[in-house]
Write a protein that holds these residues in place. Structure first.
Motif, PDB file in Angstrom:
ATOM      1  N   UNK A  40       0.829  -1.213   0.000  1.00 45.79           N
ATOM      2  CA  UNK A  40       0.000   0.000   0.000  1.00 45.79           C
ATOM      3  C   UNK A  40       0.861   1.259   0.000  1.00 45.79           C
ATOM      4  N   UNK A  41       0.416   2.231  -0.768  1.00 42.17           N
ATOM      5  CA  UNK A  41       1.021   3.565  -0.696  1.00 42.17           C
ATOM      6  C   UNK A  41      -0.140   4.544  -0.533  1.00 42.17           C
ATOM      7  N   UNK A  42      -0.097   5.360   0.507  1.00 44.65           N
ATOM      8  CA  UNK A  42      -1.196   6.290   0.750  1.00 44.65           C
ATOM      9  C   UNK A  42      -0.755   7.715   0.469  1.00 44.65           C
ATOM     10  N   UNK A  43      -1.729   8.616   0.537  1.00 48.14           N
ATOM     11  CA  UNK A  43      -1.421  10.031   0.311  1.00 48.14           C
ATOM     12  C   UNK A  43      -0.440  10.525   1.370  1.00 48.14           C
ATOM     13  N   UNK A  55       0.338  -7.122  -5.956  1.00 48.84           N
ATOM     14  CA  UNK A  55      -0.148  -5.827  -6.441  1.00 48.84           C
ATOM     15  C   UNK A  55       0.250  -4.727  -5.465  1.00 48.84           C
ATOM     16  N   UNK A  56       0.448  -3.551  -6.027  1.00 46.70           N
ATOM     17  CA  UNK A  56       0.672  -2.369  -5.197  1.00 46.70           C
ATOM     18  C   UNK A  56      -0.505  -1.426  -5.426  1.00 46.70           C
ATOM     19  N   UNK A  57      -1.131  -1.035  -4.318  1.00 43.86           N
ATOM     20  CA  UNK A  57      -2.291  -0.144  -4.375  1.00 43.86           C
ATOM     21  C   UNK A  57      -1.877   1.218  -3.839  1.00 43.86           C
ATOM     22  N   UNK A  58      -2.145   2.253  -4.596  1.00 48.38           N
ATOM     23  CA  UNK A  58      -1.751   3.597  -4.163  1.00 48.38           C
ATOM     24  C   UNK A  58      -2.971   4.512  -4.216  1.00 48.38           C
ATOM     25  N   UNK A  59      -3.289   5.137  -3.082  1.00 44.94           N
ATOM     26  CA  UNK A  59      -4.441   6.037  -3.031  1.00 44.94           C
ATOM     27  C   UNK A  59      -3.963   7.484  -3.007  1.00 44.94           C
ATOM     28  N   UNK A  60      -4.084   8.147  -4.123  1.00 45.63           N
ATOM     29  CA  UNK A  60      -3.627   9.530  -4.290  1.00 45.63           C
ATOM     30  C   UNK A  60      -2.217   9.721  -3.735  1.00 45.63           C
ATOM     31  N   UNK A  61      -1.257   8.940  -4.228  1.00 45.33           N
ATOM     32  CA  UNK A  61       0.088   8.963  -3.646  1.00 45.33           C
ATOM     33  C   UNK A  61       0.813  10.285  -3.842  1.00 45.33           C
ATOM     34  N   UNK A  62       0.334  11.095  -4.777  1.00 43.25           N
ATOM     35  CA  UNK A  62       1.020  12.365  -5.012  1.00 43.25           C
ATOM     36  C   UNK A  62       0.173  13.547  -4.548  1.00 43.25           C
ATOM     37  N   UNK A  63      -0.876  13.243  -3.811  1.00 42.68           N
ATOM     38  CA  UNK A  63      -1.828  14.272  -3.387  1.00 42.68           C
ATOM     39  C   UNK A  63      -1.215  15.422  -2.609  1.00 42.68           C
ATOM     40  N   UNK A  64      -0.114  15.147  -1.892  1.00 39.68           N
ATOM     41  CA  UNK A  64       0.493  16.192  -1.071  1.00 39.68           C
ATOM     42  C   UNK A  64       1.767  16.777  -1.669  1.00 39.68           C
TER      43      UNK A  64
END
Ligand SMILES: Nc1ncnc2c1ncn2[C@@H]1O[C@H](COP(=O)(O)OP(=O)(O)O)[C@@H](O)[C@H]1O
Ligand SMILES: [Mg+2]
Length: 273
Positions: A91-94, A166-175
């Protein structure tokens, strides 16, 4: 790398309803198939169900009905979802969610605590991953000593630690600022191409979405378009569109909702369809 035909994730009529009295149908019968090596953007307006979908794919939340299969295994049949998740999903989060008191290297070692690797092998693996994301000079830095982009690189290395399916990223570049956003997207694209990492990235940044080979658009809990450019015209168009010049010429600053609309408009214009 182009995706091959091995299915890694599949959802079947995936539905999520929140609440009991006032209910929200966050996902409404979603059928999605992700192939090994896919690099997929999930786009759509705020509240359309993107995060809910990602959380379901990663087994962070249970569906109201329907099913998620990872590598053919139904998540509803998994005994210990935490262990399954830690072995199969990154996982990669914002917000990078790094542990503030641990160095970059130690943060990447964290997900390996369940692995059978020796202590030395874990350090080597973390080291190798930090080199891969371009942080070989930052191994001993604390998160507070890193820039936003560097922190997100550590988060990406950490997500890859267990060699997930799998790698899941939720808005990883949001900040991140726009230059760092492009750097991080390029890193993910490179990981997809060189390591074959299957990546699913929620983004509302259309420039990011355009860097990806497949764009899934959601609205009101459903998938309203899923464009995988074919070879030939669609692929040429995708590549042309990705170039700065192409973007300016085609869109004049106005970005259409999805590739399918753009392709259709152009085909109509050129009398190709
Ligand atoms: N835990 C929750 N409880 C109640 N409603 C929720 C919850 N999580 C999400 N929702 C609702 O589900 C819908 C989809 O949300 P979400 O998946 O976060 O959308 P997105 O990520 O596309 O912005 C929204 O209407 C949101 O308010
Ligand atoms: Mg969201």
């Amino acid at each position: 790398m182009l995706s091959d035909s091995t299915i890694v994730v599949e959802t079947r009529d995936l539905t999520k309803v929140f609440g009991t009295v006032e209910t929200v149908r966050a996902l409404d019968g979603v059928n999605l198939t992700i192939y090994s090596g896919d690099f997929v953007a999930i786009v759509g307006p705020s509240g359309s169900g993107k995060s809910t979908l990602l959380n379901m794919l990663g087994g962070l939340d249970d569906p109201s009905s329907g099913d998620v299969l990872i590598d053919g295994v139904s998540l509803s049949s998994v005994q210990n979802i935490d262990i399954f998740r830690s072995k199969t999903v990154g996982f990669i989060f914002q917000m990078h969610n790094l542990i503030p008191t641990l160095t970059a290297l130690e943060n990447v070692i964290v997900p390996l605590h369940e692995s059978s690797m020796t202590k030395l092998a874990r350090r080597d693996r973390a080291n190798e991953l930090l080199v891969l994301v371009g942080l070989e000079h930052r191994l001993k830095s604390l998160p507070s000593q890193l820039s936003g982009g560097e922190r997100q690189r550590v988060a990406i290395a950490r997500a890859l630690a267990n060699d997930p399916k799998i790698v899941l990223a939720d808005e990883p570049t949001g900040n991140l600022d726009s230059k760092t956003t492009i750097d991080i997207m390029e890193l993910m694209s490179e990981l997809n191409q060189t390591q074959g990492t299957t990546l699913i990235v929620v983004t509302h940044n259309l420039q990011c979405a355009n860097m990806m080979r497949r764009v899934v658009t959601m609205r009101d809990g459903t998938i309203v378009s899923d464009s995988v450019p074919e070879d030939g015209f669609d692929r040429d168009l995708m590549e042309f569109r990705q170039s700065g010049l192409g973007q300016a010429i085609l869109e004049g600053g106005k970005v259409p909702d999805n590739m399918a609309d753009l392709a259709q408009n152009l085909k109509d214009l050129l009398g190709k369809s």
